[in-house]
Design a protein around this motif. Structure first.
Motif, PDB file in Angstrom:
ATOM      1  N   PRO A  69      -4.540   7.165 -13.810  1.00 33.10           N
ATOM      2  CA  PRO A  69      -5.892   7.409 -14.336  1.00 33.10           C
ATOM      3  C   PRO A  69      -6.874   6.248 -14.242  1.00 33.10           C
ATOM      4  CG  PRO A  69      -4.325   7.083 -16.127  1.00 33.10           C
ATOM      5  CD  PRO A  69      -3.523   7.096 -14.880  1.00 33.10           C
ATOM      6  N   VAL A  70      -6.460   5.129 -13.653  1.00 36.86           N
ATOM      7  CA  VAL A  70      -7.342   3.963 -13.519  1.00 36.86           C
ATOM      8  C   VAL A  70      -7.416   3.587 -12.044  1.00 36.86           C
ATOM      9  CG1 VAL A  70      -7.678   1.542 -14.149  1.00 36.86           C
ATOM     10  CG2 VAL A  70      -6.715   3.137 -15.823  1.00 36.86           C
ATOM     11  N   PRO A  71      -8.606   3.259 -11.527  1.00 38.31           N
ATOM     12  CA  PRO A  71      -8.713   2.870 -10.108  1.00 38.31           C
ATOM     13  C   PRO A  71      -7.831   1.665  -9.792  1.00 38.31           C
ATOM     14  CG  PRO A  71     -10.887   3.248 -11.044  1.00 38.31           C
ATOM     15  CD  PRO A  71      -9.927   3.277 -12.187  1.00 38.31           C
ATOM     16  N   ILE A  72      -7.126   1.759  -8.650  1.00 31.14           N
ATOM     17  CA  ILE A  72      -6.222   0.685  -8.224  1.00 31.14           C
ATOM     18  C   ILE A  72      -6.714   0.154  -6.883  1.00 31.14           C
ATOM     19  CG2 ILE A  72      -3.842   0.077  -7.637  1.00 31.14           C
ATOM     20  CD1 ILE A  72      -3.012   2.627  -9.245  1.00 31.14           C
ATOM     21  N   TYR A  73      -6.889  -1.161  -6.800  1.00 30.36           N
ATOM     22  CA  TYR A  73      -7.378  -1.794  -5.576  1.00 30.36           C
ATOM     23  C   TYR A  73      -6.321  -2.771  -5.057  1.00 30.36           C
ATOM     24  CZ  TYR A  73     -11.859   0.036  -7.149  1.00 30.36           C
ATOM     25  OH  TYR A  73     -12.873   0.877  -7.569  1.00 30.36           O
ATOM     26  N   LEU A  74      -6.201  -2.838  -3.752  1.00 33.23           N
ATOM     27  CA  LEU A  74      -5.246  -3.750  -3.118  1.00 33.23           C
ATOM     28  C   LEU A  74      -6.007  -4.784  -2.303  1.00 33.23           C
ATOM     29  CD1 LEU A  74      -2.294  -4.500  -2.395  1.00 33.23           C
ATOM     30  CD2 LEU A  74      -2.492  -2.916  -0.455  1.00 33.23           C
ATOM     31  N   GLU A  75      -5.667  -6.056  -2.497  1.00 33.74           N
ATOM     32  CA  GLU A  75      -6.290  -7.139  -1.743  1.00 33.74           C
ATOM     33  C   GLU A  75      -5.207  -8.033  -1.148  1.00 33.74           C
ATOM     34  OE1 GLU A  75      -8.890  -9.314  -4.279  1.00 33.74           O
ATOM     35  OE2 GLU A  75     -10.067  -7.557  -4.881  1.00 33.74           O
ATOM     36  N   LYS A  76      -5.584  -8.695  -0.069  1.00 31.53           N
ATOM     37  CA  LYS A  76      -4.696  -9.691   0.533  1.00 31.53           C
ATOM     38  C   LYS A  76      -5.351 -11.056   0.377  1.00 31.53           C
ATOM     39  CE  LYS A  76      -2.482 -11.101   4.867  1.00 31.53           C
ATOM     40  NZ  LYS A  76      -2.334 -10.819   6.318  1.00 31.53           N
ATOM     41  N   ALA A  77      -4.645 -11.984  -0.263  1.00 30.84           N
ATOM     42  CA  ALA A  77      -5.196 -13.323  -0.492  1.00 30.84           C
ATOM     43  C   ALA A  77      -5.510 -13.998   0.838  1.00 30.84           C
ATOM     44  CB  ALA A  77      -4.201 -14.156  -1.294  1.00 30.84           C
ATOM     45  N   GLY A  78      -6.699 -14.594   0.922  1.00 35.27           N
ATOM     46  CA  GLY A  78      -7.081 -15.327   2.119  1.00 35.27           C
ATOM     47  C   GLY A  78      -7.513 -14.463   3.281  1.00 35.27           C
ATOM     48  N   ALA A  79      -7.606 -13.149   3.068  1.00 38.93           N
ATOM     49  CA  ALA A  79      -8.007 -12.263   4.165  1.00 38.93           C
ATOM     50  C   ALA A  79      -9.473 -12.484   4.520  1.00 38.93           C
ATOM     51  CB  ALA A  79      -7.785 -10.805   3.773  1.00 38.93           C
ATOM     52  N   GLU A  80      -9.807 -12.287   5.802  1.00 39.11           N
ATOM     53  CA  GLU A  80     -11.196 -12.439   6.225  1.00 39.11           C
ATOM     54  C   GLU A  80     -12.060 -11.353   5.590  1.00 39.11           C
ATOM     55  OE1 GLU A  80     -11.604 -12.518  10.421  1.00 39.11           O
ATOM     56  OE2 GLU A  80     -10.304 -14.257  10.707  1.00 39.11           O
TER      57      GLU A  80
ATOM     58  N   ARG B 217       0.837  -1.204   0.000  1.00 40.83           N
ATOM     59  CA  ARG B 217       0.000   0.000   0.000  1.00 40.83           C
ATOM     60  C   ARG B 217       0.873   1.257   0.000  1.00 40.83           C
ATOM     61  NH1 ARG B 217      -3.138  -1.345   3.656  1.00 40.83           N
ATOM     62  NH2 ARG B 217      -5.057  -1.681   2.468  1.00 40.83           N
ATOM     63  N   GLU B 218       1.937   1.234   0.778  1.00 44.61           N
ATOM     64  CA  GLU B 218       2.844   2.384   0.857  1.00 44.61           C
ATOM     65  C   GLU B 218       3.456   2.688  -0.514  1.00 44.61           C
ATOM     66  OE1 GLU B 218       6.858   3.638   3.389  1.00 44.61           O
ATOM     67  OE2 GLU B 218       6.424   1.535   3.006  1.00 44.61           O
ATOM     68  N   ILE B 219       3.895   1.656  -1.221  1.00 46.19           N
ATOM     69  CA  ILE B 219       4.539   1.856  -2.523  1.00 46.19           C
ATOM     70  C   ILE B 219       3.535   2.344  -3.562  1.00 46.19           C
ATOM     71  CG2 ILE B 219       5.810   0.727  -4.381  1.00 46.19           C
ATOM     72  CD1 ILE B 219       6.820  -1.271  -2.242  1.00 46.19           C
ATOM     73  N   ILE B 220       2.343   1.758  -3.553  1.00 46.62           N
ATOM     74  CA  ILE B 220       1.314   2.184  -4.510  1.00 46.62           C
ATOM     75  C   ILE B 220       0.968   3.652  -4.303  1.00 46.62           C
ATOM     76  CG2 ILE B 220      -1.109   1.872  -5.185  1.00 46.62           C
ATOM     77  CD1 ILE B 220      -0.731  -1.131  -4.542  1.00 46.62           C
TER      78      ILE B 220
ATOM     79  N   SER C 143     -10.553   2.390  -3.797  1.00 47.87           N
ATOM     80  CA  SER C 143      -9.332   2.533  -4.591  1.00 47.87           C
ATOM     81  C   SER C 143      -8.291   3.342  -3.818  1.00 47.87           C
ATOM     82  CB  SER C 143      -9.637   3.206  -5.931  1.00 47.87           C
ATOM     83  OG  SER C 143     -10.040   4.536  -5.739  1.00 47.87           O
ATOM     84  N   LEU C 144      -7.020   3.072  -4.084  1.00 48.87           N
ATOM     85  CA  LEU C 144      -5.929   3.748  -3.389  1.00 48.87           C
ATOM     86  C   LEU C 144      -5.513   5.044  -4.074  1.00 48.87           C
ATOM     87  CD1 LEU C 144      -3.575   0.734  -2.533  1.00 48.87           C
ATOM     88  CD2 LEU C 144      -5.350   1.768  -1.130  1.00 48.87           C
ATOM     89  N   ASN C 145      -6.103   5.320  -5.217  1.00 48.36           N
ATOM     90  CA  ASN C 145      -5.636   6.476  -5.992  1.00 48.36           C
ATOM     91  C   ASN C 145      -6.777   7.407  -6.368  1.00 48.36           C
ATOM     92  OD1 ASN C 145      -6.551   4.324  -7.708  1.00 48.36           O
ATOM     93  ND2 ASN C 145      -5.688   5.405  -9.454  1.00 48.36           N
ATOM     94  N   ASP C 146      -6.401   8.611  -6.742  1.00 47.07           N
ATOM     95  CA  ASP C 146      -7.333   9.625  -7.238  1.00 47.07           C
ATOM     96  C   ASP C 146      -7.139   9.699  -8.749  1.00 47.07           C
ATOM     97  OD1 ASP C 146      -8.781  11.832  -7.917  1.00 47.07           O
ATOM     98  OD2 ASP C 146      -7.758  13.227  -6.570  1.00 47.07           O
TER      99      ASP C 146
ATOM    100  N   SER D 133      -0.483   7.288  -6.836  1.00 52.41           N
ATOM    101  CA  SER D 133      -1.613   7.960  -6.188  1.00 52.41           C
ATOM    102  C   SER D 133      -2.543   8.667  -7.161  1.00 52.41           C
ATOM    103  CB  SER D 133      -1.096   8.983  -5.168  1.00 52.41           C
ATOM    104  OG  SER D 133      -0.635   8.348  -4.016  1.00 52.41           O
ATOM    105  N   PHE D 134      -2.040   8.988  -8.362  1.00 53.13           N
ATOM    106  CA  PHE D 134      -2.865   9.770  -9.287  1.00 53.13           C
ATOM    107  C   PHE D 134      -2.959   9.137 -10.670  1.00 53.13           C
ATOM    108  CE2 PHE D 134      -0.983  12.750  -6.217  1.00 53.13           C
ATOM    109  CZ  PHE D 134      -2.144  13.192  -5.617  1.00 53.13           C
TER     110      PHE D 134
END
Length: 707
Positions: A202-213, A191-194, A270-273, A199-200
């Motif tokens: 032009p396409v929405p970026i989503y972060l997921e963790k495999a197997g997360a509750e 998340r920090e690197i993304i 999304s993590l970005n604007d 951060s800006f």
């Protein structure tokens, strides 16, 4: 299709070693490259949709999904872009540095120009091998009837390509991280690197963790969308409170009505604007949006002074916002942060070739798709085009500031003390900026009023009678800034005119320390004269530059000389007496003070209470200041410390008269020393040993008075 094997088309067996060690300076930059490629793939498909060569399904959302899996030590990048067939994988992936972006742009250059393609070099994908032992690609082309493709490589020159099992158009890249780079499959590190690089985008970026509750949230039933997965319907009863009426009785009052709510699977955020503020037209941005953007990007919750929105399409594409921060010069670093972007992709902080040096003190963002970047998109190639961008930014800042001075003078004055170091530094570093800003530099006078250089030079000298009336005026009206004709000789004269006569330079007096030079300030005010306040370190080189560029202007510190306004007119007989007194006192003071180089003058000053004053010529004092600067590096002041000093003694003062009448008196040497130190204190701080002697002598004088 049958399993196929081949070799990557490269000329150097150690290409991956080169990429790892030399092409990219920071290993975490691979995240930017992976996501940038995904953005390009989506942009390509959007262009095809616009020109009718492809149609998106209803309610389709373009996005990039990053999945971290600490268990499997993998990192996935999934996009909904154009995808590739087997031939394209061989063309774009197996031939290193063959840019699919360049090929696509050339093919569709005449069809549409709405969106920019980010990549141009074709090396971005291979940045993955900086952190991964093995990389897999699963992709499905948008083309009708296309088959899914699976590609994998372990970072050597060999690869394997086969049929894949992907069912949706787009590409999934899986990185099997090496043991040294497992930090990148940590959710918080990813998340920090993304946020750092993307951060800006032009396409929405989503972060997921495999197997997360699965996480949940509660919403109002009316806010439900078709994409929400409802887990539970919740009915909230109305809430009441008992309140006392005016007659003392109590009643129940509804404070919250009954509500229907839904518990749903937490919506992805999304993590970005995707539409950062700088991409909008300035007229469409509000003050609060500018402030929110500043707080979010720079984590600075002090409100900036103002900002400049850059928006240019020709002759090159450049957008951005520059903020002038409010800085406490004494306690804070004045180093700013200019973030450089290329098509909304973060490149670097403070690339000096693009931003004029003096604007490095500001905070802001610059987005220029036309920047000539190197293959890693981390540095600029040497190009005259970069200089044009820097010049444009400098010009826009000058236009904004000069426009504010013309149309919003009161606001400009409020900002001046904070922005003056930026502007003066810019004038010293950039001649064109200096030319544009010279007439809009503000000077604060002794009354705290701001005046420009042209306004200073418009002021006429005041004759003595006017001075007397103004000095006694209760209103205390002052001129804007004192300007006098300098007739001291060829040094300070401008170029000769056609008849050979020299134009006198106009002198603007200034103060560098209001407390230290208070005696001189009082004398100026008493005579209706004015000066400007120049207390910042940058002011000394700045006024020298103004003098060099404006041949009719001379700056002189308020204690550099005493002009005729402060002196009484004297007859020829009085002049002879003063000359005799000068000779007498000069010998006496040089002997008592043991200063043979000291120049002593006797004058009849209008203010009888003033006993002594010390002046140092402007040229000498500037030389002393320069020597002090070098002394920090081990160079001593030498004999320069006492040069250029003139001790002025007021023959109208009772103490000076006492010395003349009692040259051999018991206390005369002590009074001479005291008058010299009093004059010096008003001109500059005493050295430690001088201050010690001054205090001891003051005590002795008090003891004499007490007898």
């Amino acid at each position: 299709m049958a399993v196929k094997k081949g070799n990557l088309s490269i000329n150097n067996e150690n290409i991956f070693t080169i990429i790892k060690k030399w092409v990219y300076s920071d290993h975490d930059i691979f995240v930017r490259e992976m996501i940038s490629n995904g953005c390009d793939a989506i942009t390509k498909l959007k262009k095809l949709d616009m020109i009718g060569e492809y149609s998106y399904p209803d309610d389709f959302e373009n996005k990039i999904t990053v999945i971290v899996d600490p268990e499997k030590k993998t990192l996935k990048f999934i996009d909904t872009g154009i995808g590739m067939d087997a031939d394209e994988v061989e063309e774009y992936i197996t031939q290193i540095a063959f840019s699919g972006a360049a090929d696509f742009i050339e093919k569709y250059k005449d069809k549409t120009n709405d969106d920019q393609i980010i990549g141009h070099f074709g090396l971005g994908f291979y940045s993955a091998f900086m952190v991964a032992d093995e990389v897999h690609i699963d992709t499905l082309s948008y083309k009708e009837g296309a088959k899914a493709v699976h590609w994998e490589s372990d970072g050597g020159t060999e690869y394997t390509i086969d049929d894949g099992d992907r069912t949706e158009v787009g590409t999934e890249i899986t990185l099997f991280l090496n043991e040294d780079c497992l930090e990148f499959c940590n959710e918080y590190r990813a998340r920090e690197i993304i946020r750092k690089y993307c951060s800006f985008m032009p396409v929405p970026i989503y972060l997921e963790k495999a197997g997360a509750e699965t996480e949940y949230e509660t919403i109002d039933a009316a806010d439900k969308t078709d994409k929400d997965v409802v887990v539970e319907e919740i009915h909230e009863e109305a809430k009441y409170e008992e309140k006392e009426k005016e007659d003392g009785t109590k009643e129940k009052v509804e404070v919250s009505p009954a509500k229907e709510k839904l518990k749903i699977v937490k919506r992805p955020v999304s993590l970005n604007d995707t539409k950062p503020l700088w991409t909008k037209h300035p007229n469409d941005c509000t003050r609060e949006e500018y402030l929110d953007f500043y707080r979010k990007v720079f984590m600075d919750y002090k409100e900036p002074l103002f900002w400049i929105h850059l928006n240019m399409d020709y002759p090159f594409n450049l957008k951005g916002i520059l903020y002038f921060p409010k800085i406490n010069m004494e306690y804070e670093s004045i180093e700013g942060t200019i973030k450089l972007y290329n098509n909304q992709v973060f490149i670097a902080d403070n690339i000096k070739e693009v931003i004029p040096e003096f604007l490095m003190l500001l905070k802001g963002v610059i987005d220029c798709p036309d920047l000539p970047l190197n293959v890693s998109r981390s540095a600029l190639q040497n190009d005259g085009f970069v200089k044009k961008i820097s010049d444009y930014i400098s010009k826009k800042v000058a236009d904004k500031l000069s426009g504010m001075c013309k149309t919003e003078k009161e606001e400009y004055e409020k900002y001046w003390d904070d922005i003056s170091p930026f502007i003066k530094f810019g004038c010293l570093k950039d001649d064109k900026f200096c030319e544009k800003m010279t007439d809009y530099i503000l000077f604060k006078n002794l009354d705290g009023k701001y005046v420009t250089l042209p306004e200073c030079l418009e002021v006429k000298p005041i004759d003595n009678e006017e001075n007397k009336s103004e000095a006694s005026d209760e209103e205390g009206n002052k001129v804007e800034a004192e300007v006098v004709d300098d007739k001291d000789g060829a040094d300070n004269a401008a170029d000769s005119d056609e008849e050979g006569e020299k134009e006198p330079r106009k002198t603007i007096y200034y103060v560098t320390d209001e407390q230290q030079q208070s005696q001189y300030i009082k004398m100026f005010k008493d005579q209706g004269k004015d000066a400007v306040i120049l207390t910042h370190n940058i002011d000394q080189p700045f006024v020298q530059q103004l003098e060099s560029k404006n041949q009719d202007v001379k700056f002189m510190r308020i204690d550099a000389d005493l002009t005729d306004e402060f002196k009484e007119e004297v007859s020829e007989d009085d002049r002879k007496v003063i000359e005799e007194q000068t000779t007498t006192l000069s010998e006496l003071f040089k002997k008592v003070l043991n200063k043979e180089t000291l120049e002593v003058k006797v004058e009849k000053l209008k203010n009888e209470a003033t006993s002594s004053m010390l002046t140092v010529s402007e040229e000498t004092r500037r030389m002393q200041d320069m020597m002090k600067m070098y002394s920090m590096n081990g160079m001593g002041m030498g004999p320069m410390g006492d040069m250029g000093e003139t001790l002025i003694l007021n023959s109208n003062n009772k103490l000076v008269k006492y010395i003349l009448e009692n040259r051999d008196g018991e206390n005369t040497p002590m009074i001479c020393e005291q008058l010299y130190d009093l004059a010096k204190i008003a001109n500059q701080p005493l050295a430690p040993e001088e201050m010690t002697k001054f205090v001891e002598r003051s005590n002795r004088i008090l003891e004499v008075l007490a007898k």
